[in-house]
Enzyme design. Structure first.
Site, PDB file in Angstrom:
ATOM      1  N   HIS A  68       0.845  -1.197   0.000  1.00 16.58           N
ATOM      2  CA  HIS A  68       0.000   0.000   0.000  1.00 16.58           C
ATOM      3  C   HIS A  68       0.879   1.245   0.000  1.00 16.58           C
ATOM      4  O   HIS A  68       1.843   1.327   0.746  1.00 16.58           O
ATOM      5  CB  HIS A  68      -0.890  -0.041   1.249  1.00 16.58           C
ATOM      6  CG  HIS A  68      -1.751   1.143   1.449  1.00 16.58           C
ATOM      7  ND1 HIS A  68      -2.671   1.572   0.519  1.00 16.58           N
ATOM      8  CD2 HIS A  68      -1.859   1.997   2.494  1.00 16.58           C
ATOM      9  CE1 HIS A  68      -3.291   2.644   0.985  1.00 16.58           C
ATOM     10  NE2 HIS A  68      -2.816   2.912   2.183  1.00 16.58           N
ATOM     11  N   ALA A 130      20.203  -5.580  -9.819  1.00 19.36           N
ATOM     12  CA  ALA A 130      19.810  -6.665  -8.918  1.00 19.36           C
ATOM     13  C   ALA A 130      20.485  -6.522  -7.564  1.00 19.36           C
ATOM     14  O   ALA A 130      21.659  -6.167  -7.476  1.00 19.36           O
ATOM     15  CB  ALA A 130      20.170  -8.010  -9.541  1.00 19.36           C
TER      16      ALA A 130
END
Length: 165
Positions: A68, A130
């Protein structure tokens, strides 16, 4: 336009909106009030928290957690096991914590196993290498890497290095 595909093991809230051609794979959870655009792929074991917005043509790879407060633009790639945060000062006992928003702009790529600390913006067509830990904004068309992530090159739209920093 092709139909939305939801694997039988996925849990997708009936209050979520998925665009045409989007595919949701094994064990994905998509919570209420999520908006996912057209022709996206949400891969195995991903978690998309409530009220998250994901644009068109995005690839959310295996085991990604999008919490969220995160907004993802169009044409964004999020590599396997990448994780977004949404609490700047996490404490289990803080009942009054507030969401700190994070934005990933159009065309950006987030590398596998990267962590994005909340409150940042990843600019258009930027790339996060990465394993990086992103603690500050990433400028558009910039490659960052490391812990903490630091700019190492300017890149073009295709992700090719055009200037070392």
């Amino acid at each position: 336009m092709s139909e939305v595909f939801i694997h039988p093991t996925a849990s997708v809230s009936p209050k979520a909106q998925l665009g045409q051609g989007t595919r949701v794979w094994i064990n994905v959870q998509i919570r209420e009030n999520v908006v996912i655009g057209e022709n996206c792929i949400v891969s195995k074991d991903a978690y998309i928290d409530h009220t998250v917005t994901i644009g068109d043509r995005c690839k959310i790879q295996n085991s990604v957690s999008v919490y969220h407060g995160v907004t993802i633009g169009n044409d964004v790639f999020v590599g396997p096991n990448a994780c977004f945060t949404n609490d700047r000062i996490p404490r289990a006992f803080n009942a009054d914590w507030k969401i700190t928003p994070t934005f990933v702009r159009d065309g950006a790529s987030i590398g596998a196993n990267s962590t994005l600390i909340c409150g940042i913006t990843v600019g258009e067509y930027a790339m996060v290498a990465a394993g990086s830990v992103v603690t500050h904004d990433v400028e558009p068309y910039t490659l960052v890497m490391g812990n903490p992530a630091r700019p190492v090159a300017r890149i073009d739209k295709a992700g090719n290095k055009v200037e070392e920093l």
